[in-house]
Design a protein around this motif. Sequence first.
Motif, PDB file in Angstrom:
ATOM      1  N   THR A 168      31.211  40.792  47.144  1.00 52.31           N
ATOM      2  CA  THR A 168      30.875  39.888  45.456  1.00 52.31           C
ATOM      3  C   THR A 168      31.722  38.826  45.465  1.00 52.31           C
ATOM      4  OG1 THR A 168      30.028  41.806  44.667  1.00 52.31           O
ATOM      5  CG2 THR A 168      31.135  40.004  43.213  1.00 52.31           C
ATOM      6  N   GLU A 212      32.624  35.440  35.293  1.00 49.67           N
ATOM      7  CA  GLU A 212      31.666  36.851  34.615  1.00 49.67           C
ATOM      8  C   GLU A 212      30.548  35.801  33.964  1.00 49.67           C
ATOM      9  OE1 GLU A 212      31.335  40.389  30.438  1.00 49.67           O
ATOM     10  OE2 GLU A 212      32.499  38.162  30.870  1.00 49.67           O
ATOM     11  N   VAL A 247      33.671  41.269  36.347  1.00 46.88           N
ATOM     12  CA  VAL A 247      32.437  41.312  37.608  1.00 46.88           C
ATOM     13  C   VAL A 247      31.773  42.559  37.914  1.00 46.88           C
ATOM     14  CG1 VAL A 247      31.592  40.450  38.813  1.00 46.88           C
ATOM     15  CG2 VAL A 247      33.383  38.753  37.084  1.00 46.88           C
ATOM     16  N   GLU A 248      30.921  43.310  37.618  1.00 45.20           N
ATOM     17  CA  GLU A 248      30.761  44.332  38.566  1.00 45.20           C
ATOM     18  C   GLU A 248      30.682  43.955  40.426  1.00 45.20           C
ATOM     19  OE1 GLU A 248      27.173  46.045  37.668  1.00 45.20           O
ATOM     20  OE2 GLU A 248      27.962  46.434  35.210  1.00 45.20           O
ATOM     21  N   LYS A 249      31.547  44.321  41.251  1.00 47.42           N
ATOM     22  CA  LYS A 249      31.466  43.842  42.649  1.00 47.42           C
ATOM     23  C   LYS A 249      31.481  45.074  43.202  1.00 47.42           C
ATOM     24  CE  LYS A 249      36.527  43.584  40.975  1.00 47.42           C
ATOM     25  NZ  LYS A 249      35.934  43.188  39.245  1.00 47.42           N
ATOM     26  N   ASP A 250      31.406  44.741  44.894  1.00 52.94           N
ATOM     27  CA  ASP A 250      31.118  45.109  45.668  1.00 52.94           C
ATOM     28  C   ASP A 250      32.387  44.441  47.290  1.00 52.94           C
ATOM     29  OD1 ASP A 250      29.694  43.336  46.926  1.00 52.94           O
ATOM     30  OD2 ASP A 250      27.668  44.659  46.504  1.00 52.94           O
ATOM     31  N   TRP A 254      37.676  38.770  36.435  1.00 52.69           N
ATOM     32  CA  TRP A 254      37.214  38.518  37.488  1.00 52.69           C
ATOM     33  C   TRP A 254      37.403  40.570  37.596  1.00 52.69           C
ATOM     34  CZ3 TRP A 254      34.332  36.830  40.520  1.00 52.69           C
ATOM     35  CH2 TRP A 254      34.081  37.824  41.694  1.00 52.69           C
ATOM     36  N   ASP A 255      38.411  40.971  36.051  1.00 52.32           N
ATOM     37  CA  ASP A 255      38.307  42.769  36.427  1.00 52.32           C
ATOM     38  C   ASP A 255      37.056  43.047  35.211  1.00 52.32           C
ATOM     39  OD1 ASP A 255      38.951  40.815  33.450  1.00 52.32           O
ATOM     40  OD2 ASP A 255      38.718  42.484  32.497  1.00 52.32           O
TER      41      ASP A 255
END
Length: 436
Positions: A305, A268, A299-302, A296-297
């Motif tokens: 990422t 994060e 973190v905003e991701k695509d 890792w949960d």
Amino acid sequence: MAKPVVAIVGRPNVGKSTIFNRIVGSRISIVEDIPGVTRDRIYSSGEWLTHEFNIIDTGGIDIGDEPFLEQIRQQAEIAIDEADVIIFLTNGREGVTSADEEVAKILYKAKKPVVLAVNKIDNPEMKDQIYDFYALGFGEPFPISGSHGLGLGDLLDEAAKHFPKSGQKDYEDDVIKFSLIGRPNVGKSSLVNAILGEERVIVSNIAGTTRDAIDSQLKFNGNKYVIIDTAGMRKKGKVYETTEKYSVLRALRAIERSDVVLVVIDGEEGIIEQDKRIAGYAHEAGRAVVIVVNKWDAVEKDEKTMKEFEQKIREHFLFLDYAPIVFLSAKTKKRIHTLIPMIDKVSENHALRVETSVLNDVIMDAVAMNPTPTDKGKRLRIYYATQVAVKPPAFVVFVNDPELLHFSYERFLENRIRDAFGFEGTPIKIFARERK
């Protein structure tokens, strides 16, 4: 086996850093200069006769704007916390000062062995100047000279007498020992609990909650493990918070006891400079390494990422290009199942030994692909290679002139060895020797 820790303590201007460098000798300059490793000269490894130890120079601790005597007190208290043996250094040219007496008062309470050294006794005629120092109450003062290297052997003999006997818990050879290192609050304790499946370690969002390394035993898929949790990389309190570079000393002992080191990063928050410093300790110790990106949960991701974060890690940790990266969340336990198999894999690679004949086939193929370099008309000739050690794997390459094996070609050989045998997760050492 963790090495004993020796701390050099004393008021300013008694020569602590000079003595530190004398004892360490050339070991600091021997350390390979790999881009991306941040090093502090406040601690290093020393050797004396059959003894290996870590040594710390409290003179390198920056306490900030604290008053003079308060700085001395805080430096001494940190050393008392961390050291097995304390060298109390004084200045023979100036005699016993009030600041020396202040340090002595602190060390009386230490309940640690203290060896008194009187520095700047540069010739035999000056030895009479040591007698005043008996008044400090630490027995016989040892006359030394940092500038000339005199008397250090006797001083280290005395310090070594007080090294602790083997007190660490020994485990069977088939047990994989791994430690978690990282700056405070990256989730090391939560990760230990997630691996163990129980609340074995106190978890808190206050940095520095865990004070000492804690061993936890684990069995998984028939294999046995010991987790060494170093969650207290920094102690609670102002002193440790203002001496960030000093506070990782506790982790060194855990690293030395480990087969595998998990370098835990906060996914994060991202990568900061201290992450590189901490990871550098594991690399320099020759341990197998797994980089673990926790939280890792959060973190905003695509779909890009993870790849982008991995690329950032590779850019920042150039010296750990061999280390696999695991993304997970200790909190939700997502992807936690990927960690133990990766530990197994890098541990196996760390202890891998290859046959000499197969190794030489790889080396000769590499030379055929990329001929050896020349220097001033002289070409490097490689005769043969052999593996001489494991944990980490080490190879000796016999050549006509070791000076001709430049770093770039050594790196090329390492890459070919990795291509052939894997060795993911472990550093490799290559030494050039002249064939007699």
